[in-house]
Write a protein that holds these residues in place. Structure first.
Motif, PDB file in Angstrom:
ATOM      1  N   ARG A 277       0.794  -1.233   0.000  1.00 24.31           N
ATOM      2  CA  ARG A 277       0.000   0.000   0.000  1.00 24.31           C
ATOM      3  C   ARG A 277       0.826   1.283   0.000  1.00 24.31           C
ATOM      4  NH1 ARG A 277      -5.034  -1.000   4.243  1.00 24.31           N
ATOM      5  NH2 ARG A 277      -6.079  -2.635   3.039  1.00 24.31           N
ATOM      6  N   ASN A 506      -5.317   5.158  -0.334  1.00 27.34           N
ATOM      7  CA  ASN A 506      -5.773   3.774  -0.348  1.00 27.34           C
ATOM      8  C   ASN A 506      -7.219   3.621   0.114  1.00 27.34           C
ATOM      9  OD1 ASN A 506      -3.324   1.699  -0.789  1.00 27.34           O
ATOM     10  ND2 ASN A 506      -2.552   3.533   0.228  1.00 27.34           N
ATOM     11  N   GLY A 507      -7.914   4.754   0.288  1.00 21.55           N
ATOM     12  CA  GLY A 507      -9.288   4.703   0.748  1.00 21.55           C
ATOM     13  C   GLY A 507     -10.266   4.452  -0.388  1.00 21.55           C
ATOM     14  N   TRP A 508     -11.542   4.556  -0.046  1.00 20.94           N
ATOM     15  CA  TRP A 508     -12.567   4.258  -1.058  1.00 20.94           C
ATOM     16  C   TRP A 508     -12.506   5.222  -2.230  1.00 20.94           C
ATOM     17  CZ3 TRP A 508     -16.206   7.884  -2.347  1.00 20.94           C
ATOM     18  CH2 TRP A 508     -16.427   8.932  -1.443  1.00 20.94           C
ATOM     19  N   TYR A 509     -12.009   6.438  -1.954  1.00 16.18           N
ATOM     20  CA  TYR A 509     -11.864   7.400  -3.039  1.00 16.18           C
ATOM     21  C   TYR A 509     -10.406   7.478  -3.501  1.00 16.18           C
ATOM     22  CZ  TYR A 509     -10.373  10.403   0.863  1.00 16.18           C
ATOM     23  OH  TYR A 509      -9.741  10.914   1.964  1.00 16.18           O
ATOM     24  N   GLY A 510      -9.630   6.437  -3.181  1.00 15.73           N
ATOM     25  CA  GLY A 510      -8.217   6.422  -3.531  1.00 15.73           C
ATOM     26  C   GLY A 510      -7.917   6.661  -5.001  1.00 15.73           C
ATOM     27  N   TYR A 513      -8.279  10.297  -5.680  1.00 15.60           N
ATOM     28  CA  TYR A 513      -7.231  11.028  -4.972  1.00 15.60           C
ATOM     29  C   TYR A 513      -5.904  10.913  -5.719  1.00 15.60           C
ATOM     30  CZ  TYR A 513      -4.029  12.302  -1.154  1.00 15.60           C
ATOM     31  OH  TYR A 513      -3.044  12.885  -0.396  1.00 15.60           O
TER      32      TYR A 513
END
Length: 526
Positions: A277, A506-510, A513
């Motif tokens: 990650r 690395n999030g849901w909106y990665g 982003y």
């Protein structure tokens, strides 16, 4: 071996980043080149058995006030703060002294001895600080731009006072002192605190550092971790390992591995470690970009900019084991943990001029720490563990003979204000710029602030003109060291910013982003 994230370096920023990622459920491995963790926050017996010395960082007002460290609740992991009876004394060449005490009335009384009006003026500045404290610290230490904290400051201050506060960020501390105070006492407190950076009294931007450190001293003091600065590192390590994070020492990272413009792991002398990650680098920006990444992975504009990275001044440090407390003539420094001496306000200007010309200051500004006065565990009862440092020009040649001459010079200055001081020295270690760098490679040529605090290398200019964020031009590689925003000091801001950027990537909106970050970096480094 494969993990979610590799953190390169176990200084406070690296350990803060690792803790935040571990809290989020990531499998985190911290790799440290030295034999022990901590970076510039370590303690050891350097001089005489029983005397504990902080190798680098010692007093920690920013750590105590930091919202980043507060969220980690390090008291649960053994961290205890200790205070000297008073915060800071500045001893003038004529042996008068002025004091910051955690009791604002005592500080006001001290500065009023130099000018009667200054007591009320000091109280007014402290009230001003308390009015904006939480939003101000968040704005300084959280990712840039500080939207939420900035809106909070705007609501609190209003448009007119917000503009005045912005002016403070650009001012020289000497000018600020002249505007606020009539007497030498309060003015030299501001200017002396600004000199904890590499900014002289007439340099733009020095006002905000001098004012903030003075107000933090009034607010939280200049505390020390009980038992040594290393206790702060111990608490961060204990918290991390209890949550499943790992630290491996004597593991120097030589290269960040990349594939298709993305960081995928690191290389050590033993083998490669994959990071699924993120890779977070708690190292100087120059080391990351010039030594650890293949140059063909980086834009030529970035390489040109990083080649211009502006370091702060070099440092020489002395650690002493003293058979008694320092026998100060003035009463104020006997109670203070931190002591400034050697010069007055005009002398600070001369020191800065000498440094600017690449000359050893004729009359140096000395910063001295009385560690047993601040924490009785640092040395046997009736003794003192103390240190002193001063800035010297970068690039100088400091062989052992010259360092000993410098030590004799500054000890004579202390002895003038504390007759008999030299007779109390039971042990001494003198560390020049090269010694400091050997002990911690991040202290390049003895620079202790990870790069100049000058306004030309802050915010969107730190470490190079860019986004002022932890994200780099290499996807999933984040700069977590103090050469990134918000800069030097033990507060964990750079590490927290890097960890939060890694989580966002690395999030849901990665994907969105990362796409935005790529576009911005391409625009900046055409």
């Amino acid at each position: 071996m494969a993990v979610d994230a590799v953190v390169v370096g176990s200084g406070p920023n690296g350990l803060v980043a690792a803790n935040i990622l571990t809290d989020a459920g990531w499998d985190v491995l911290v790799l440290e080149a030295a034999a022990v963790p901590g970076g510039a926050v370590r303690t050891a017996e350097l001089t005489v058995p029983g005397f504990r010395h902080d190798l680098f960082s010692a007093f920690h007002p920013l750590a105590t006030a930091s919202p980043v460290l507060a969220e980690l609740d390090l008291a649960q992991w053994g961290l205890r703060w200790s205070h000297a009876p008073a915060v800071l004394a500045h001893v003038l060449p004529d042996d008068r002294a002025v004091l910051i005490d955690r009791d604002v009335e005592r500080t006001a009384e001290s500065v009023a001895q130099f000018a009667p009006r200054d007591g009320d003026a000091w109280r007014a500045q402290y009230d001003r600080y308390l009015h904006v404290r939480d939003d101000l610290l968040a704005a300084l230490l959280r990712p840039f731009p500080p939207v939420r904290a900035g809106l909070g400051l705007a609501r609190t201050l209003g448009v007119g006072d917000a503009l005045r506060a912005t002016r403070l960020v650009t001012m020289p501390v000497r000018r600020l002192g002249e505007e606020l105070f009539d007497g030498e006492g309060a003015r030299v407190l501001l200017a002396g605190n600004a000199m904890h950076t590499d900014l002289g009294p007439n340099q733009a931007g020095s006002a905000v550092f001098g004012w903030l450190l003075a107000m933090l001293g009034q607010d939280v003091g200049f505390p020390v971790p009980q038992g040594g600065a290393g206790a702060l590192t111990d608490a961060l390590v204990a918290r991390l390992t209890a949550r499943g994070g790992r630290i491996e020492c004597d593991r120097r990272v030589t290269k960040v591995l990349t594939a298709r413009g993305r960081a995928v792991g690191v290389r050590t002398a033993d083998h490669d470690i994959r990071a699924a990650r993120a890779v977070l680098a708690d190292v100087p920006a120059t080391a990351l970009y010039l030594d650890m990444i293949d140059q063909d992975q980086l834009p030529t504009t970035l390489l040109a900019d990083i080649g211009k990275f502006d370091w702060d001044d070099s440092t020489i440090k002395i650690d002493w084991a003293l058979s008694t407390p320092i026998p100060w003539t003035a009463e104020q420094p006997r109670r203070a943990g931190t002591v400034h001496l050697g010069v007055d306000s005009d002398g600070l200007v001369a020191v800065d001029a000498d440094l600017g010309r690449g000359r050893e200051p004729g009359n140096p500004f000395l910063l001295l720490g009385q560690m047993t006065t601040a924490d009785a565990t640092r040395s046997p009862k009736g003794t003192e563990s103390a240190w002193l440092y001063s800035h010297v020009p970068r690039g100088g040649d400091w062989p052992r003979e010259r360092l000993e001459q410098w030590a004799a010079k500054v000890e004579a200055i202390v002895d003038r204000h504390a007759p008999g001081f030299r007779d109390t020295i039971a042990g001494r270690v003198v560390s020049g710029p090269a010694d400091l760098q050997r002990s911690n490679p991040s202290l390049v040529d003895g620079a202790i602030n990870a790069g100049t605090a000058g306004i030309h290398q802050q915010l969107v200019f730190r470490p190079t003109p860019g986004l002022s964020r932890a994200d780099t031009v290499v996807e999933r590689l984040f700069l977590a060291g103090a050469s990134a925003h918000p800069g030097g000091g033990v507060h964990g801001g750079a590490g927290a910013n890097a960890a939060k950027a890694a989580l966002a990537a690395n999030g849901w909106y990665g994907p969105a982003y990362r796409s935005v970050m790529r576009g911005l970096h391409r625009a900046l480094h055409r």
